[in-house]
Design a protein around this motif. Structure first.
Motif, mmCIF file in Angstrom:
data_model
loop_
_atom_site.group_PDB
_atom_site.id
_atom_site.type_symbol
_atom_site.label_atom_id
_atom_site.label_comp_id
_atom_site.label_asym_id
_atom_site.label_seq_id
_atom_site.Cartn_x
_atom_site.Cartn_y
_atom_site.Cartn_z
ATOM 1 N N UNK A 76 0.841 -1.200 0.000
ATOM 2 C CA UNK A 76 0.000 0.000 0.000
ATOM 3 C C UNK A 76 0.870 1.243 0.000
ATOM 4 N N UNK A 77 0.324 2.317 -0.610
ATOM 5 C CA UNK A 77 0.886 3.659 -0.457
ATOM 6 C C UNK A 77 0.011 4.380 0.568
ATOM 7 N N UNK A 78 0.651 5.141 1.428
ATOM 8 C CA UNK A 78 -0.100 5.851 2.465
ATOM 9 C C UNK A 78 0.597 7.169 2.756
ATOM 10 N N UNK A 79 -0.155 8.108 3.311
ATOM 11 C CA UNK A 79 0.409 9.402 3.679
ATOM 12 C C UNK A 79 0.485 9.485 5.199
ATOM 13 N N UNK A 80 1.634 9.860 5.702
ATOM 14 C CA UNK A 80 1.848 9.961 7.147
ATOM 15 C C UNK A 80 1.015 11.112 7.692
ATOM 16 N N UNK A 81 0.227 10.836 8.753
ATOM 17 C CA UNK A 81 -0.610 11.876 9.355
ATOM 18 C C UNK A 81 -0.185 12.217 10.779
ATOM 19 N N UNK A 82 0.441 11.258 11.478
ATOM 20 C CA UNK A 82 0.915 11.516 12.840
ATOM 21 C C UNK A 82 2.252 10.807 13.042
ATOM 22 N N UNK A 83 3.123 11.430 13.814
ATOM 23 C CA UNK A 83 4.427 10.836 14.112
ATOM 24 C C UNK A 83 4.712 10.906 15.613
ATOM 25 N N UNK A 84 5.666 10.086 16.041
ATOM 26 C CA UNK A 84 6.148 10.143 17.430
ATOM 27 C C UNK A 84 5.064 9.951 18.460
ATOM 28 N N UNK A 85 5.061 10.817 19.473
ATOM 29 C CA UNK A 85 4.128 10.654 20.596
ATOM 30 C C UNK A 85 2.701 11.003 20.207
ATOM 31 N N UNK A 86 2.480 11.572 19.001
ATOM 32 C CA UNK A 86 1.117 11.885 18.562
ATOM 33 C C UNK A 86 0.446 10.693 17.887
ATOM 34 N N UNK A 87 1.195 9.609 17.644
ATOM 35 C CA UNK A 87 0.593 8.394 17.086
ATOM 36 C C UNK A 87 -0.235 7.701 18.158
ATOM 37 N N UNK A 88 -1.054 6.727 17.740
ATOM 38 C CA UNK A 88 -1.881 6.005 18.713
ATOM 39 C C UNK A 88 -1.024 5.283 19.741
ATOM 40 N N UNK A 89 0.045 4.604 19.273
ATOM 41 C CA UNK A 89 0.906 3.908 20.219
ATOM 42 C C UNK A 89 1.678 4.906 21.070
ATOM 43 N N UNK A 90 1.970 6.084 20.514
ATOM 44 C CA UNK A 90 2.661 7.123 21.279
ATOM 45 C C UNK A 90 1.808 7.661 22.408
ATOM 46 N N UNK A 91 0.507 7.794 22.148
ATOM 47 C CA UNK A 91 -0.396 8.259 23.199
ATOM 48 C C UNK A 91 -0.438 7.277 24.359
ATOM 49 N N UNK A 92 -0.475 5.998 24.015
ATOM 50 C CA UNK A 92 -0.493 4.961 25.062
ATOM 51 C C UNK A 92 0.801 5.004 25.862
ATOM 52 N N UNK A 93 1.920 5.117 25.136
ATOM 53 C CA UNK A 93 3.226 5.151 25.806
ATOM 54 C C UNK A 93 3.324 6.352 26.737
ATOM 55 N N UNK A 94 2.752 7.465 26.308
ATOM 56 C CA UNK A 94 2.811 8.678 27.131
ATOM 57 C C UNK A 94 1.983 8.521 28.401
ATOM 58 N N UNK A 95 0.847 7.802 28.274
ATOM 59 C CA UNK A 95 -0.026 7.604 29.437
ATOM 60 C C UNK A 95 0.604 6.689 30.476
ATOM 61 N N UNK A 96 1.211 5.602 29.999
ATOM 62 C CA UNK A 96 1.732 4.607 30.948
ATOM 63 C C UNK A 96 3.205 4.805 31.245
ATOM 64 N N UNK A 97 3.869 5.658 30.446
ATOM 65 C CA UNK A 97 5.310 5.836 30.616
ATOM 66 C C UNK A 97 6.034 4.675 30.002
ATOM 67 N N UNK A 98 7.292 4.897 29.647
ATOM 68 C CA UNK A 98 8.110 3.822 29.066
ATOM 69 C C UNK A 98 9.123 3.374 30.073
ATOM 70 N N UNK A 99 9.306 2.108 30.179
ATOM 71 C CA UNK A 99 10.222 1.503 31.156
ATOM 72 C C UNK A 99 11.260 0.683 30.434
ATOM 73 N N UNK A 100 12.528 1.008 30.640
ATOM 74 C CA UNK A 100 13.610 0.291 29.975
ATOM 75 C C UNK A 100 13.850 -1.067 30.598
ATOM 76 N N UNK A 101 13.784 -1.106 31.930
ATOM 77 C CA UNK A 101 14.225 -2.316 32.613
ATOM 78 C C UNK A 101 13.202 -3.433 32.469
ATOM 79 N N UNK A 102 13.674 -4.635 32.386
ATOM 80 C CA UNK A 102 12.805 -5.805 32.331
ATOM 81 C C UNK A 102 13.423 -6.882 33.202
ATOM 82 N N UNK A 103 12.578 -7.632 33.883
ATOM 83 C CA UNK A 103 13.069 -8.657 34.775
ATOM 84 C C UNK A 103 12.848 -10.027 34.164
ATOM 85 N N UNK A 104 13.780 -10.911 34.386
ATOM 86 C CA UNK A 104 13.701 -12.267 33.859
ATOM 87 C C UNK A 104 13.482 -13.233 35.015
#
Length: 904
Positions: free
Chosen positions: A208-236
């Motif tokens: 598909x060809x598409x036109x970019x309408x949102x980038x970075x924190x304004x994307x849908x996944x960016x909004x979610x990330x902004x709400x919950x915060x991003x965490x680098x650390x992970x436990x095994x």
């Protein structure tokens, strides 16, 4: 341009085009892109703010250990025990400094890993298609996505060719969503906006060809990330287990301290002093640095794998690697170089008189007349061409070759003999060409026979069976001779031999003609074109192969010696798979299983066959998933390579999914490790690194737990006996500085042991940290060391040694035991005289720091006074040294009887 929330899915395309001020055909100009980048920023989610050294120090201050020390320090100030205050402050400072250093070292390793995961996007700018870093996309960019790629930003679809997208990353739904370009309802939820592509989702099919309408924190996944915060650390699981172990030790220690505290009070010891003793022992005994040290070991292992072009995406893979028992590896690109290379040139005389000869690489002098002519024909009749080299000369390494892999291999072969197409066309000027077509299976070139002559000659390269069927003569000794039935049999057998060895085989031929241009009917009709081959002179065979990677046989052998089975899983033909397997050292004693064989078997039958089979050919992606699941049910730890969209389920199902750097985004998303350079060597290194990670965590655990119990044993025994305290609180804290200042962290840098790739991954020692052998070793060391220290304490009491000197000797004995046996724990299986003592400079530096801290306490008067120590006589210093040696001997004996002997 826009600040309010825009419902892009509900707008007509024309309105979107106007709002974004873009051109769907030509895209944005570079100047506009730069302006919008400065306005909207990079197309990236906000990272968690980088933690400064001050913030890391504050975090360390909030740890339970630091809070205990701070509380004890405040108490000593209240009690006006300022010497103890100074020691506690010093102990707290060192613990915080070590914690900050450990955390910083791990963070740097994770930052390097994060920087390696750059994604790219195909975009149209200034009317040209180009590939750019996805982080530099801006609203209005026109992008192109296809099956296997990741959507780089939120975009509205312009046109689509059967595109479907897996939106699980956003919605959690694994069923693919079919996309379309038409306008959606205004109130449609995100899941129903089928004309939108969402950042971070994966294209499963179509384009598909598409036109970019949102980038970075304004994307849908960016909004979610902004709400919950991003965490680098992970436990095994390993990290959780270590933390549970540390908590268990803390509870046991707390119980022991309550008993010691009550015994002291019962004996009439001052309340404040017993309180400080309890705190000091708690600080010394609880292995607070163990979880942090484990994280550092894992991070360093991931960083080491990155240095050999392997990107480990999560810590779980890092700790699982060493236990790999089966490696399912692809053939092309992993075991081989994924490129065609000339293997043999075989004219008739070569077949008859030199049946084992392969083409040489020493220049034109190695080519006889017939061999040279076969290669000349192939070069002249190929559709490939080269850019970047001087005309008439060998094209240098930086030249760009264009054409199919086989055609490029023909040009490269010519270069190795000093032959270029330009050079040959000077001898035989071209008149016309006929491109390869699947229907007639050959390509042809019409040339002048000589540069100044009128004779025309037709050069042909194509499928051997096609050329043989039409040939009436064969090249022999520089001239055409009749192609007899006997010679046809010889040529047919040669073709069969080369095909059975897995080579890609072409043939060349020629004949003189009178026309100077191919008739149009030959371009339009394969049947008409085939008439060109009538009465052709058969030149000879050219065989190509995909060469195995240099050193791959060694890598495969190392993995096999490490106890892991290597199984080739390929979509190629069985004969080719078997030949490559033989060449790289994969076991080929069993039959080659084909995809059709697997389809005809039930799981029980396939399970039995997989136990004896090491080559799977003509395998489909869904069959890879079935093989992975069956192997895992057998208890195998499976590592699997893959690169296609359809490989993703199998990569996810494997214990360790390994994707190629050149593979699809979907495969890389599903994988645990990405091979930035598609090489099996990385897998070998990763397995070795995984085992080193486990080894070093075991060493840290053994060291900390072995040194942690001495103070409790000695102080508890003294209180039960009714004797004086063998060490004071300040002395215990200083001992903790000597034991755990840097020593535990130093083990994180231990190099791999020599036998690391010769161990059986199925033994219990390869799974988990506190294995039975290691647990027995720790208990043995703790008991024997405790008995030794108690014996020294009783001996000193019996000799009537003054209490200040007794405490000085006990302090030195408690310290020296950990300093000496640190080197013994560098290798848990070998005796110390077989260990490379100086292989870890961090351990040497830590050792030097610990010895300096002990020397300062024993010989520098201000420190002596602060710790309530007294000078020791030379004989007493010798005694302390002997205590260290005796303890080292005890450790070596424990290693021999608990680990070495039981492992033999």
């Amino acid at each position: 341009m826009r600040r309010r929330e825009i419902l892009w899915h509900a707008l007509p395309k024309g309105e979107i085009k106007n709002l974004l001020r873009t051109d769907f055909a030509k895209g944005l100009s570079q100047k506009i892109v730069e302006h919008r980048l400065s306005r909207y920023g990079d197309n990236a989610l906000e990272r968690g703010k980088r933690v400064s050294i001050v913030e890391r120090a504050i975090r360390q201050l909030k740890s339970p250990l630091s809070l205990i020390l701070i509380g004890a320090g405040v108490l000593t100030v209240v009690l006006k025990e300022f010497v103890d205050t100074t020691v506690i402050a010093l102990a707290a400072g060192i613990n915080i400094a070590v914690g900050v250093f450990q955390e910083g070292r791990a963070s740097k390793a994770f930052e390097k890993l994060e920087a390696s995961q750059e994604k790219f996007a195909t975009v149209i700018r200034d009317g040209a298609t180009q590939v750019v870093s996805a982080r530099f996309l801006v609203p209005g960019d026109v992008i192109f996505v296809r099956a296997g790629t990741s959507v780089p930003a939120d975009a509205r679809i312009i046109d689509t060719k059967g595109v479907s997208v897996n939106e699980a990353a956003l919605t959690g739904e694994w069923l693919s969503v079919v996309k379309e370009a038409k306008q959606a309802e205004r109130n449609a939820p995100v899941t129903d906006r089928t004309n939108m592509l969402w950042m971070g989702t994966n294209v499963v099919s179509g384009s598909a060809h598409a036109v970019v309408v949102e980038t970075g924190i304004r994307t849908e996944v960016g909004k979610i990330a902004k709400e919950i915060g991003t965490e680098w650390e992970q436990s095994t699981p390993l990290q959780h287990g270590i933390r549970r172990l540390a908590r268990s030790i803390a509870f046991v220690t707390l119980g022991a301290l309550v008993i010691i505290f009550m015994l002291g009070i019962f004996r009439g010891e001052p309340l404040a002093e017993m309180f400080l003793v309890a705190i000091a022992i708690a600080v010394a005994v609880v292995p607070e640095g163990l979880p942090a040290a484990v994280t550092v070991v894992l991070a360093l292992g991931m960083e080491s794998i990155l240095k050999v072009n392997g990107l480990v995406k999560n810590l779980l893979a890092a700790e699982t690697l060493g236990g790999t028992t089966v490696v399912l590896t692809d053939k092309t690109g992993t075991l081989t170089e994924a490129r065609m290379k000339l293997k043999e040139i075989r004219p008739l005389l070569s077949i008859k008189h030199d049946p084992d000869r392969a083409v040489g690489t020493m220049g034109p002098s190695r080519l006889n007349e017939d061999t040279r002519m076969v290669l000349d024909i192939a070069i002249l009749s190929t559709d490939a061409f080269a850019e970047g080299g001087p005309l008439g000369r060998i094209v240098p390494d930086e030249a760009v070759l264009h054409g199919s892999p086989v055609e490029q291999a023909i040009l490269e072969a010519g270069f190795s003999y000093g032959l270029t197409r330009v050079f040959l066309e000077e001898e035989h000027p071209p008149l016309d060409s006929l491109e390869f077509q699947a229907e007639n299976r050959f390509s042809a070139s019409l040339n002048k026979k000589t540069s100044d002559g009128r004779e025309r000659i037709l050069f042909v390269t194509g499928a051997p069976e096609v050329l043989l069927a039409h040939a009436s003569n064969v090249l022999s000794g520089g001239k055409a001779v009749p192609l007899t039935d006997e010679v046809r049999v010889i040529l047919a057998k040669e073709y069969e031999r080369e095909s059975n060895e897995g080579f890609r085989v072409l043939a060349t031929g020629y004949r003189q003609v009178k026309f100077s241009k191919f008739p149009e009917e030959m371009r339009e009709s394969p049947i008409a074109a085939e008439k060109l081959l009538n009465e052709i002179v058969f030149g000879g065979f050219i065989a190509f192969h995909d060469p195995v990677r240099p050193g791959i046989e060694t890598s495969v052998r190392m993995v096999r010696e490490a106890g892991a089975r290597v199984i080739m899983v390929t979509g190629d033909q069985a004969i080719t798979a078997r030949n490559i397997a033989r060449e790289v050292g994969i076991n080929i004693s069993g039959d080659v299983l084909s995809g059709s064989d697997i389809a005809a078997m039930d799981d029980d039958e396939l399970s039995l066959r997989l136990a004896e089979t090491h080559v799977l050919a003509r395998i489909l992606p869904h069959q890879k998933l079935r093989v992975v699941n069956i192997l895992r049910k057998q208890g195998e730890v499976v590592a699997m390579t893959g690169d296609g969209v359809n490989d993703a389920p199998a990569l996810k199902a494997a214990n360790i999914g390994i994707a190629f750097g050149s593979g699809t985004d979907v495969a890389k998303e599903a994988a645990d490790i990405i091979l930035l350079k598609n090489s099996f060597d990385v897998i070998t290194h990763a397995i070795a690194e995984g085992r080193k990670i486990l080894d070093n965590i075991k060493k840290i655990t053994a060291y900390l737990l072995s040194t942690s119990t001495s103070e409790i044993v000695v102080v508890g025994f003294a209180l039960i006996l009714g004797g004086p305290l063998p060490v004071l609180p300040a002395q215990i804290l200083w001992t903790n500085i000597i034991e755990e200042g840097l020593m535990n962290f130093a083990f994180a840098f231990e190099p791999a042991e020599p036998d690391i790739m010769k161990r059986d991954p199925k033994t219990h020692t390869m799974h988990g940290v506190l294995t039975p052998n290691l647990r027995n070793l720790i208990i043995t060391i703790a008991v024997i060391t405790g008995v030794l220290l108690i014996s020294i304490y009783l001996f000193l009491l019996s000799q009537g040694i003054p209490v200040e000197k007794l405490r000085t000797i006990m302090f030195a004995a408690l310290s020296i035991d950990s300093i000496f046996f640190a080197f013994s724990l560098k290798n848990l299986k070998r005796p110390i005289w077989q260990i490379r003592i100086f292989s870890n400079r961090y351990l040497i530096l830590s050792f030097a720091a610990s010895v300096s801290a002990l020397a300062a306490a024993l010989f520098i008067p201000p420190v002596q006074n602060m710790l309530s120590l007294v000078p020791l006589l030379p004989a007493e210093l010798v005694l302390i040294f002997c205590i260290g040696i005796i303890n080292l001997i005890i450790i070596e004996l424990a290693k021999y009887f608990v680990i070495e002997k039981q492992s033999a």
